[in-house]
Design a protein around this motif. Sequence first.
Motif, short mmCIF file in Angstrom:
data_model
loop_
_atom_site.label_atom_id
_atom_site.label_comp_id
_atom_site.label_asym_id
_atom_site.label_seq_id
_atom_site.Cartn_x
_atom_site.Cartn_y
_atom_site.Cartn_z
N LEU A 151 6.70 -32.71 -21.45
CA LEU A 151 6.91 -32.93 -20.03
C LEU A 151 7.93 -34.05 -19.81
O LEU A 151 8.82 -33.94 -18.95
N THR A 152 7.83 -35.10 -20.59
CA THR A 152 8.78 -36.22 -20.48
C THR A 152 10.18 -35.76 -20.81
O THR A 152 11.15 -36.13 -20.13
N ILE A 153 10.33 -34.97 -21.87
CA ILE A 153 11.66 -34.48 -22.25
C ILE A 153 12.23 -33.61 -21.15
O ILE A 153 13.43 -33.68 -20.83
N SER A 154 11.40 -32.80 -20.53
CA SER A 154 11.85 -31.98 -19.41
C SER A 154 12.37 -32.86 -18.28
O SER A 154 13.43 -32.57 -17.69
N PHE A 155 11.66 -33.95 -17.97
CA PHE A 155 12.11 -34.87 -16.93
C PHE A 155 13.42 -35.55 -17.31
O PHE A 155 14.30 -35.75 -16.46
N VAL A 156 13.55 -35.93 -18.57
CA VAL A 156 14.77 -36.61 -19.03
C VAL A 156 15.98 -35.69 -18.88
O VAL A 156 17.04 -36.10 -18.38
N ILE A 157 15.84 -34.44 -19.33
CA ILE A 157 16.96 -33.50 -19.21
C ILE A 157 17.31 -33.29 -17.74
O ILE A 157 18.48 -33.26 -17.35
N LEU A 158 16.29 -33.15 -16.90
CA LEU A 158 16.52 -32.96 -15.48
C LEU A 158 17.26 -34.15 -14.88
O LEU A 158 18.22 -33.98 -14.09
N ALA A 159 16.85 -35.37 -15.25
CA ALA A 159 17.51 -36.57 -14.72
C ALA A 159 18.95 -36.67 -15.18
O ALA A 159 19.85 -37.03 -14.40
N VAL A 160 19.21 -36.34 -16.44
CA VAL A 160 20.59 -36.40 -16.96
C VAL A 160 21.47 -35.39 -16.24
O VAL A 160 22.62 -35.70 -15.88
N LEU A 161 20.96 -34.19 -16.02
CA LEU A 161 21.74 -33.19 -15.28
C LEU A 161 22.02 -33.66 -13.85
O LEU A 161 23.11 -33.40 -13.31
N ALA A 162 21.06 -34.35 -13.23
CA ALA A 162 21.27 -34.86 -11.88
C ALA A 162 22.34 -35.94 -11.85
O ALA A 162 23.23 -35.94 -10.98
N VAL A 163 22.30 -36.86 -12.80
CA VAL A 163 23.31 -37.91 -12.87
C VAL A 163 24.68 -37.31 -13.15
O VAL A 163 25.70 -37.74 -12.60
N ARG A 164 24.72 -36.28 -13.97
CA ARG A 164 25.98 -35.61 -14.29
C ARG A 164 26.56 -34.92 -13.05
O ARG A 164 27.78 -34.80 -12.94
N GLY A 165 25.71 -34.44 -12.17
CA GLY A 165 26.18 -33.97 -10.88
C GLY A 165 26.74 -32.58 -10.81
O GLY A 165 27.39 -32.24 -9.81
N ARG A 166 26.50 -31.75 -11.81
CA ARG A 166 26.96 -30.36 -11.74
C ARG A 166 25.84 -29.51 -11.18
O ARG A 166 24.81 -29.30 -11.82
N LEU A 167 26.05 -28.97 -9.99
CA LEU A 167 24.95 -28.49 -9.17
C LEU A 167 24.35 -27.17 -9.63
O LEU A 167 23.14 -26.98 -9.52
N VAL A 168 25.15 -26.25 -10.12
CA VAL A 168 24.60 -24.95 -10.50
C VAL A 168 23.65 -25.11 -11.69
O VAL A 168 22.53 -24.60 -11.69
N GLY A 169 24.09 -25.83 -12.71
CA GLY A 169 23.22 -26.07 -13.86
C GLY A 169 21.97 -26.84 -13.48
O GLY A 169 20.88 -26.56 -13.98
N LEU A 170 22.11 -27.80 -12.58
CA LEU A 170 20.95 -28.57 -12.13
C LEU A 170 19.96 -27.68 -11.41
O LEU A 170 18.74 -27.76 -11.64
N ALA A 171 20.44 -26.80 -10.52
CA ALA A 171 19.54 -25.90 -9.78
C ALA A 171 18.79 -24.98 -10.74
O ALA A 171 17.58 -24.75 -10.58
#
Length: 390
Positions: A151-171
Amino acid sequence: MSAPGARRRQPQGDLPGWLGSPEGRRRATVVGGALLLGVLLAMPVGAARPSALLHTFVLLAVLGLGLRFRVAGLAVAALLVAGVHLRLDMIGVGYSDVLDTTRRAIEVALAGGNPYDLGTALQSPESPPFPYGPLALLWYLPFGDPRAVELTISFVILAVLAVRGRLVGLALFALAPPLLLTASDGSNDHSAGLLLLGAVLVARRNPLWGAAALAGAACFKPYALAWLPPLVGWAGVSALAPFALASAVLWGPAILLWGLGSILGSISRAEQIHTSSYYSLAQALEGLTRQALPPALFNGLRLVLGGALAALSLLWVRSYHGMLLAGLFIYLATLFAGYWSTFAYFAAIAPLVCWHVDEWLGVAWARVRWPGDPAGRLTAALDRRWPVRQ
């Protein structure tokens, strides 16, 4: 009267100034498309979960605001919050025995036994076999609850994608239903996906080090081997040396302690415990033909298809993105064209796909730049020190 052939300017009505420019409209289209994708993924079917309904409405509201205002940053925040909340809301919904088996294997190893004897008369015959690499034992060893790790790893990947700011991959990563469930159901595929993503990102800058990192991913879960043939096709046979050396270092102690035959036997037993087709080509064809099909046929078919694609990748792959896509096809053919598979396997490729999908779609330029642009500055620093291999 305008001169003949003169280009007539189209009225923009009451659109804001930033939407009146071609770049502004293109950026708004990317943001709106990502939000619409998020709405479609979050929208519940059947018995609606209140959390899913809530975030569907929130994303629709942000989508509506985007018709008048710049909402790229708000879109990232909405997708991030939705991804975190929905993962927390799915805790306890699904179940996989993968991490329970891994925990038992760790206990057996710490007691001086052979974790690859699980599922035999020698050690815990009632337990499922442990078919993963020795790195999986070390990965979860320091933690009492492996599910919390995933669960923590899932949150970390999600946070990194958000900081990176590429919206399609984040969604995609924030709201794809298989990822919401497998973040906490006891699967280990988010960890596998993180290791695989790390390996291919290293390979983009240094293929030899990337090959060594890929050996680490395969030592956690062997299906990462799907990217080895296309990596060799792209980087050359020199990539085999660091891969072989890293594999020897990582697998060697386990082979010496527990024996290669024991490890291979555990992997074989794991294949044999599935007596019904599931989430696979066999299940699809059984549904059409209304009759049972032989498991051996499809287990052989998936290896033939995967092997053929691997051979073709050695001949044809000549780019980084070609390597990624060829590995994905090998992975999908090997895991889903057989008799038994699971949707959890999508979690292993999700970080890789979501990291690159904006680039593949040609919309990476529309990424959200936060104050100070930490993602851009880090990328620029890496480019100066370890330039991307062309």
